[in-house]
Design a protein around this motif. Structure first.
Motif, mmCIF file in Angstrom:
data_model
loop_
_atom_site.group_PDB
_atom_site.id
_atom_site.type_symbol
_atom_site.label_atom_id
_atom_site.label_comp_id
_atom_site.label_asym_id
_atom_site.label_seq_id
_atom_site.Cartn_x
_atom_site.Cartn_y
_atom_site.Cartn_z
ATOM 1 N N LEU A 4 0.834 -1.207 0.000
ATOM 2 C CA LEU A 4 0.000 0.000 0.000
ATOM 3 C C LEU A 4 0.867 1.256 0.000
ATOM 4 C CD1 LEU A 4 -2.844 1.241 0.225
ATOM 5 C CD2 LEU A 4 -2.607 1.067 2.720
ATOM 6 N N SER A 5 1.900 1.251 0.828
ATOM 7 C CA SER A 5 2.801 2.400 0.905
ATOM 8 C C SER A 5 3.519 2.640 -0.415
ATOM 9 C CB SER A 5 3.822 2.169 2.028
ATOM 10 O OG SER A 5 4.710 3.249 2.129
ATOM 11 N N LEU A 6 3.947 1.569 -1.078
ATOM 12 C CA LEU A 6 4.613 1.705 -2.369
ATOM 13 C C LEU A 6 3.700 2.388 -3.380
ATOM 14 C CD1 LEU A 6 6.999 1.038 -4.272
ATOM 15 C CD2 LEU A 6 5.881 -1.148 -4.737
ATOM 16 N N GLY A 7 2.443 1.959 -3.431
ATOM 17 C CA GLY A 7 1.512 2.575 -4.372
ATOM 18 C C GLY A 7 1.287 4.043 -4.079
ATOM 19 N N ILE A 8 1.137 4.401 -2.788
ATOM 20 C CA ILE A 8 0.873 5.790 -2.415
ATOM 21 C C ILE A 8 2.086 6.673 -2.716
ATOM 22 C CG2 ILE A 8 0.421 7.328 -0.465
ATOM 23 C CD1 ILE A 8 -1.198 5.053 0.800
ATOM 24 N N ILE A 9 3.276 6.197 -2.342
ATOM 25 C CA ILE A 9 4.483 7.018 -2.515
ATOM 26 C C ILE A 9 4.820 7.223 -3.987
ATOM 27 C CG2 ILE A 9 6.994 6.988 -2.210
ATOM 28 C CD1 ILE A 9 6.571 5.792 0.539
ATOM 29 N N GLU A 10 4.743 6.161 -4.776
ATOM 30 C CA GLU A 10 5.183 6.245 -6.166
ATOM 31 C C GLU A 10 4.077 6.669 -7.132
ATOM 32 O OE1 GLU A 10 8.136 6.267 -6.757
ATOM 33 O OE2 GLU A 10 9.070 5.202 -5.070
ATOM 34 N N GLY A 11 2.837 6.723 -6.657
ATOM 35 C CA GLY A 11 1.735 7.133 -7.527
ATOM 36 C C GLY A 11 1.963 8.452 -8.241
ATOM 37 N N PRO A 12 2.374 9.509 -7.514
ATOM 38 C CA PRO A 12 2.598 10.797 -8.194
ATOM 39 C C PRO A 12 3.720 10.754 -9.227
ATOM 40 C CG PRO A 12 2.363 11.106 -5.832
ATOM 41 C CD PRO A 12 2.500 9.627 -6.061
ATOM 42 N N ASN A 13 4.752 9.936 -8.986
ATOM 43 C CA ASN A 13 5.892 9.878 -9.900
ATOM 44 C C ASN A 13 5.634 8.962 -11.088
ATOM 45 O OD1 ASN A 13 7.414 11.587 -8.213
ATOM 46 N ND2 ASN A 13 8.060 9.852 -6.955
ATOM 47 N N TRP A 14 5.109 7.771 -10.815
ATOM 48 C CA TRP A 14 4.885 6.800 -11.881
ATOM 49 C C TRP A 14 3.579 7.052 -12.633
ATOM 50 C CZ3 TRP A 14 6.179 1.786 -8.642
ATOM 51 C CH2 TRP A 14 7.560 1.773 -8.360
ATOM 52 N N GLY A 15 2.644 7.731 -11.954
ATOM 53 C CA GLY A 15 1.306 7.910 -12.526
ATOM 54 C C GLY A 15 0.340 6.941 -11.867
ATOM 55 N N TRP A 16 -0.847 7.432 -11.495
ATOM 56 C CA TRP A 16 -1.789 6.598 -10.743
ATOM 57 C C TRP A 16 -2.336 5.444 -11.581
ATOM 58 C CZ3 TRP A 16 -1.431 7.080 -5.775
ATOM 59 C CH2 TRP A 16 -1.078 8.310 -5.214
ATOM 60 N N THR A 17 -2.223 5.559 -12.896
ATOM 61 C CA THR A 17 -2.698 4.468 -13.751
ATOM 62 C C THR A 17 -1.568 3.539 -14.198
ATOM 63 O OG1 THR A 17 -2.493 5.876 -15.721
ATOM 64 C CG2 THR A 17 -4.639 5.843 -14.588
ATOM 65 N N ASP A 18 -0.367 3.789 -13.709
ATOM 66 C CA ASP A 18 0.770 2.930 -14.047
ATOM 67 C C ASP A 18 0.499 1.515 -13.536
ATOM 68 O OD1 ASP A 18 3.529 1.618 -13.364
ATOM 69 O OD2 ASP A 18 4.029 3.277 -14.700
ATOM 70 N N PRO A 19 0.798 0.492 -14.329
ATOM 71 C CA PRO A 19 0.545 -0.888 -13.891
ATOM 72 C C PRO A 19 1.224 -1.249 -12.576
ATOM 73 C CG PRO A 19 1.017 -0.831 -16.233
ATOM 74 C CD PRO A 19 1.270 0.553 -15.724
ATOM 75 N N ARG A 20 2.395 -0.638 -12.317
ATOM 76 C CA ARG A 20 3.090 -0.942 -11.063
ATOM 77 C C ARG A 20 2.324 -0.405 -9.857
ATOM 78 N NH1 ARG A 20 8.709 1.693 -12.771
ATOM 79 N NH2 ARG A 20 7.155 3.146 -13.654
#
Length: 500
Positions: free
Chosen positions: A235-251
């Motif tokens: 969950l933390s990985l998704g929240i932290i990297e969402g702005p950088n990778w993009g919220w629709t990024d598969p990761r």
């Protein structure tokens, strides 16, 4: 059960009265020494949950790394700490509480040295994860060593003193970290643990008494332990990297999906294994369930605020590390001043009322930050009033939550209940730091203030939610659960005072 809060100390040993054996006074002195030593152990491990905050920018520049990556310096500690806390108590019961406590203190010192000498961010993150393993061994065993030394009538005061060390350490961490970073190096925020741990180990060998549970058998489910850490990590990985990778990024989508998938896996595993990590039966007790939910939410707001305020002062107002820490010092001073009174108020008027009042003060302080604090420094007129309100909110919340969470549990489940509450607080810290990194993003000089305002509004809302959760209407099944456990699941009598 009355619980005394932060800033208080155990009652001094009285002079022997006529007819009282002299050895009773000696036993009380020994108990106070054990309380002091074990509380110091709790202090040093909880200190490392926040002492890194003030050096966050300095470490980032030292390693030329991003805030998103370095957030794992904080989150790695909290994640592993939360995962190991619950099984650590069971290990101590089986192999000896003194042995596990001293192992934890020694290992904590060694891994603190690893963190302090880390040549790069990856080594530092790994060191923090290892450090948290040993920190988790110290926390429940330090409490277990205290309890047998005190009679039942004085045990609540001892528990309150021990519990207050966690709140004091979390609040004082940034100031101590700033002094070390400013006048020595950020590496000393870890290396300072070595002499403290050495002192605890030397006196612990002589002072502490070994104890174990003769009925303890088996080891906690290792897969369950991994799942406790893996769920919030994803969950933390998704929240932290969402702005950088993009919220629709598969990761990012995959990280959120993994966190959601692991939750039912954990529940099923916990119900099917012979040695589950978490006893779900405890959550049938209404007060335990609601206070732990409030603990998780408030911890996200609290730990996120600690980091956001320090970074705001350094990056927007351009304060030095030491000046930023001193600027935030009024908040922990207020916490220390009122924490003991908060616990007494909780015993008199009921935990729910005191925690709700704390949520109101917290929300008012963060809302004031979000509305009056701007790009131009106005510490005494803008920052200080908000800091004082926030300190009132923390002081009325953190010390009370720890005691209220276990107040209505059966005595034999108190240690496990305390470990679950502490674990949820650490998981809240992971969530709060992750939300801070995601909501703040990478603002420019022109947008930084607005970004911090969004952060503060978010943490104000979380604090208010933590108070509102406590007023969730009771369910019909609560009455049957209370009958099954033989303990009161509600907050107390109708007037809000604790049930007796």
């Amino acid at each position: 059960m009355a619980v005394s809060g932060g800033g208080s100390t155990a009652e001094p040993a009285e002079s022997p009265t006529a007819g009282e054996p002299a050895q009773d006074a000696a036993a009380r002195r020994h108990a106070l020494r054990v309380l002091a030593l074990s509380s110091l152990g709790a202090f040093v491990v909880f200190l490392d949950t926040t002492i890194v905050n003030v050096a966050f920018e300095t470490i980032s520049r030292s390693f030329h790394d991003t805030a998103g990556h370095l957030a794992w310096v904080l989150n790695a500690y909290s994640l592993v700490f939360a995962a190991v806390l619950i099984p650590a108590g069971r290990l101590a019961d089986r192999y000896g509480r003194k042995r596990v406590f001293l192992t934890g203190i020694t290992g904590f010192a060694v891994t603190s040295a690893l963190c302090g000498l880390a040549p790069n961010a990856g080594t530092l993150i790994a060191g923090r994860a290892l450090q948290a393993v040993f920190a988790a061994l110290v926390t429940p065993t330090s409490l277990a060593l205290i309890l047998p030394e005190f009679p039942a009538a004085r045990r609540a005061v001892a528990i309150g003193t021990w519990g207050s060390m966690g709140a004091a350490a979390a609040a004082l961490g940034p100031t101590l970290g700033a002094l070390l970073t400013q006048y020595a190096s950020w590496r000393w925020i870890f290396l300072v643990n070595l002499p403290i741990c050495a002192l605890i180990a030397v006196f612990g060998l002589r002072l502490l008494r070994e104890a174990r549970d003769p009925h303890a058998h088996g080891l906690p489910d290792p897969l369950g332990v991994l799942l406790v850490a893996a769920m919030p990590a994803a969950l933390s990985l998704g929240i932290i990297e969402g702005p950088n990778w993009g919220w629709t990024d598969p990761r990012v989508i995959g990280a959120f999906a993994l966190a959601a998938l692991l939750l039912p896996v954990f529940v099923l595993r916990n119900r099917s294994t012979a040695q589950p990590v978490m006893d779900f039966a405890l959550f049938r007790v209404r007060q335990f369930r609601l206070v732990n939910a409030a603990t998780l939410v408030f911890a996200a707001a609290f730990y996120g605020m600690l980091l956001s305020n320090i970074i705001f002062l350094q990056t927007v107002w351009h304060y030095s590390v030491l000046r930023a820490a001193l600027a935030t010092a009024p908040t922990p001073l207020v916490v220390t001043a009122i924490a003991g009174s908060a616990s007494r108020l909780s015993h008199t008027y009921g935990a729910r009322r005191v925690l709700t009042l704390g949520a109101v003060f917290w929300t008012a302080g963060l809302a004031l930050d979000a509305t009056v604090v701007g790009a131009t420094p106005h510490w005494s007129t803008h920052w200080l009033p908000a800091a004082l309100l926030t300190g009132l909110g923390i002081g009325l919340t953190l010390p009370v939550q720890s005691g209220a969470a276990v107040q209505t549990l059966p005595p034999g489940r108190f240690a496990l209940g305390s470990a679950i509450n502490a674990s949820l607080r650490q998981l809240g810290a992971v969530l709060g730091i992750s939300l801070f990194v995601a909501v703040l993003g990478t603002p420019t000089a022109a947008t930084a203030v607005d970004s911090f305002h969004r952060v503060w509004w978010l943490f104000a809302a979380l604090g208010l939610t933590a108070g509102a959760v406590l007023w969730t209407p009771s369910r019909r099944r609560d009455a049957s659960d209370a009958e099954a456990t033989g303990h009161e699941p509600a907050y107390g009598t109708p007037d809000g005072a604790p049930a007796h």
